[in-house]
Design a protein around this motif. Structure first.
Motif, short mmCIF file in Angstrom:
data_model
loop_
_atom_site.label_atom_id
_atom_site.label_comp_id
_atom_site.label_asym_id
_atom_site.label_seq_id
_atom_site.Cartn_x
_atom_site.Cartn_y
_atom_site.Cartn_z
N PHE A 123 -51.34 -12.69 -41.73
CA PHE A 123 -50.52 -11.50 -41.47
C PHE A 123 -49.72 -11.71 -40.19
O PHE A 123 -49.73 -10.89 -39.27
CB PHE A 123 -51.41 -10.26 -41.35
CG PHE A 123 -52.22 -9.98 -42.58
CD1 PHE A 123 -51.59 -9.65 -43.76
CD2 PHE A 123 -53.60 -10.05 -42.55
CE1 PHE A 123 -52.33 -9.39 -44.91
CE2 PHE A 123 -54.34 -9.79 -43.68
CZ PHE A 123 -53.71 -9.46 -44.88
N LEU A 124 -49.04 -12.85 -40.11
CA LEU A 124 -48.36 -13.23 -38.88
C LEU A 124 -47.22 -12.29 -38.51
O LEU A 124 -46.89 -12.13 -37.34
CB LEU A 124 -47.83 -14.67 -39.01
CG LEU A 124 -48.90 -15.74 -39.29
CD1 LEU A 124 -48.24 -17.10 -39.42
CD2 LEU A 124 -49.94 -15.76 -38.18
N LYS A 125 -46.60 -11.65 -39.50
CA LYS A 125 -45.46 -10.79 -39.23
C LYS A 125 -45.87 -9.37 -38.88
O LYS A 125 -45.02 -8.55 -38.54
CB LYS A 125 -44.53 -10.77 -40.46
CG LYS A 125 -43.87 -12.11 -40.74
CD LYS A 125 -42.92 -12.02 -41.92
CE LYS A 125 -42.25 -13.36 -42.19
NZ LYS A 125 -41.33 -13.28 -43.35
N LYS A 126 -47.14 -9.09 -38.97
CA LYS A 126 -47.60 -7.73 -38.68
C LYS A 126 -47.99 -7.60 -37.21
O LYS A 126 -48.50 -8.53 -36.60
CB LYS A 126 -48.78 -7.36 -39.58
CG LYS A 126 -48.41 -7.35 -41.06
CD LYS A 126 -49.56 -6.85 -41.90
CE LYS A 126 -49.20 -6.92 -43.39
NZ LYS A 126 -48.11 -6.01 -43.73
N GLU A 127 -47.75 -6.44 -36.67
CA GLU A 127 -48.03 -6.16 -35.25
C GLU A 127 -49.53 -5.96 -35.04
O GLU A 127 -50.16 -5.14 -35.70
CB GLU A 127 -47.27 -4.90 -34.85
CG GLU A 127 -47.44 -4.48 -33.40
CD GLU A 127 -46.69 -3.21 -33.08
OE1 GLU A 127 -46.96 -2.62 -32.02
OE2 GLU A 127 -45.82 -2.80 -33.88
N LYS A 128 -50.12 -6.71 -34.11
CA LYS A 128 -51.53 -6.56 -33.80
C LYS A 128 -51.73 -5.33 -32.91
O LYS A 128 -50.96 -5.11 -31.97
CB LYS A 128 -52.07 -7.80 -33.11
CG LYS A 128 -52.10 -9.04 -34.00
CD LYS A 128 -52.67 -10.23 -33.27
CE LYS A 128 -52.70 -11.46 -34.15
NZ LYS A 128 -53.24 -12.65 -33.45
N ILE A 129 -52.77 -4.57 -33.20
CA ILE A 129 -53.00 -3.33 -32.46
C ILE A 129 -54.50 -3.03 -32.49
O ILE A 129 -55.20 -3.41 -33.43
CB ILE A 129 -52.19 -2.16 -33.09
CG1 ILE A 129 -52.22 -0.92 -32.20
CG2 ILE A 129 -52.69 -1.84 -34.48
CD1 ILE A 129 -51.30 0.19 -32.70
N VAL A 151 -55.20 4.52 -34.57
CA VAL A 151 -55.57 5.89 -34.94
C VAL A 151 -54.65 6.89 -34.24
O VAL A 151 -54.18 7.86 -34.84
CB VAL A 151 -57.04 6.18 -34.59
CG1 VAL A 151 -57.37 7.65 -34.77
CG2 VAL A 151 -57.96 5.32 -35.47
N ALA A 152 -54.36 6.64 -32.96
CA ALA A 152 -53.48 7.54 -32.20
C ALA A 152 -52.08 7.55 -32.81
O ALA A 152 -51.45 8.61 -32.96
CB ALA A 152 -53.43 7.10 -30.74
N ALA A 153 -51.55 6.37 -33.16
CA ALA A 153 -50.21 6.28 -33.75
C ALA A 153 -50.16 6.97 -35.11
O ALA A 153 -49.20 7.70 -35.41
CB ALA A 153 -49.81 4.81 -33.88
N LYS A 154 -51.19 6.78 -35.91
CA LYS A 154 -51.24 7.38 -37.24
C LYS A 154 -51.28 8.90 -37.15
O LYS A 154 -50.56 9.61 -37.88
CB LYS A 154 -52.47 6.86 -37.98
CG LYS A 154 -52.65 7.42 -39.38
CD LYS A 154 -53.90 6.84 -40.01
CE LYS A 154 -54.14 7.42 -41.40
NZ LYS A 154 -55.38 6.87 -42.01
N GLU A 155 -52.09 9.43 -36.25
CA GLU A 155 -52.23 10.88 -36.16
C GLU A 155 -51.00 11.52 -35.52
O GLU A 155 -50.62 12.63 -35.89
CB GLU A 155 -53.51 11.22 -35.40
CG GLU A 155 -54.74 10.78 -36.19
CD GLU A 155 -56.06 11.17 -35.57
OE1 GLU A 155 -56.06 11.65 -34.40
OE2 GLU A 155 -57.08 10.99 -36.23
#
Length: 259
Positions: free
Chosen positions: A199-205, A211-215
């Motif tokens: 998943f090299l193109k996906k941002e690691k978090i 959870v904070a970003a999703k909510e």
């Protein structure tokens, strides 16, 4: 005689762990929305893939429409990657993918093992397998599972694990959603599966930031819905900070933060 029985059991265990297992679960997202989740296991590697396609709800016998609320972006599948551990671990490492507000994430999650209580007298047959009931708490939700010792894998759909056999049915207690029910079990699956996908193109978090970003994103959506409602003399309240998933409380939170 005992040696013969032991050799038979070892042979059965060796067969299962050398084969690729595939379980297809019907996944109930809400009282009117379902999809599928596919679980693959081979050589202690576990990969679960949640489909993004909304299907006919076979549990309530009704149809539903999938509503995309992520800025018109096509829904994507979610991947959950983990490994089996024979040491009855208290935590298990998971890596999963998700998308929030058009951002694709790759998230690391250390998932605590539920404190399972087995109910050996409660038996049901699922997908042709004799299954035993177990209850526990998973991140703030009471859950009920049925697992089979005939498939000796401490695994299940999503992030569920920790029982002495494969979970074929699991659900949040007393709810008509957050349900996973096996519809198919293939113990000699031939599907080509990348158990450690890149998943090299996906941002690691971190999980906490995810959870904070999703909510925060969901609260924006709730606010738009509230603004679009007709203005009347009756007060309409749209509740924010709702968690509609089985994960209701995370390890870093205390009771006051989740009320």
């Amino acid at each position: 005689m005992k040696k013969i029985i032991l050799l038979i059991l070892l042979g059965i265990g060796g067969f299962y762990f050398s084969q690729q297992i595939h379980v297809k679960y019907l996944r109930v997202l809400s009282s009117f929305t379902t999809s599928y989740e596919d679980l693959y296991i081979k050589n202690n590697q576990v990969l679960s893939i949640q489909d993004s396609i909304i299907i006919n709800n076979k549990l309530t016998d009704s149809w539903t429409l999938g509503v995309n609320i992520d800025n018109g972006k096509k829904p994507i599948k979610q991947y959950f990657v983990s490994d089996l551990d024979k040491n009855n671990e208290a935590e298990r490492n998971y890596f999963f993918t998700s998308s929030v507000d058009s951002r694709d994430f790759f998230v690391y999650d250390k998932v605590p093992k539920p404190d399972w209580k087995l109910e050996e007298d409660h038996i049901k047959t699922i997908a042709g397998y004799k299954c035993i009931k177990a209850t526990g708490i998973f991140r703030g939700s009471k859950i009920v599972a049925y697992f089979t010792r005939d498939l000796p894998y401490s695994a299940g759909p999503f992030k569920f694990y920790g029982l002495p056999g494969l979970i074929l049915d699991i659900r949040a207690e007393n709810k008509d959603y957050n349900i996973w029910k096996a519809e198919l079990v293939d113990v000699d699956d031939k599907t080509t599966v990348a158990f450690k996908p890149q998943f090299l193109k996906k941002e690691k978090i971190s999980l906490k930031d995810y959870v904070a970003a999703k909510e925060a994103h969901m609260n924006k959506i709730f606010a738009k819905i509230a603004d679009a409602l007709p203005k009347t003399n009756f007060k309409t309240k749209i509740t924010t900070n709702q968690r509609l998933t089985v994960e209701q409380k995370y390890e870093w939170e205390n009771d006051s933060e989740t009320k």
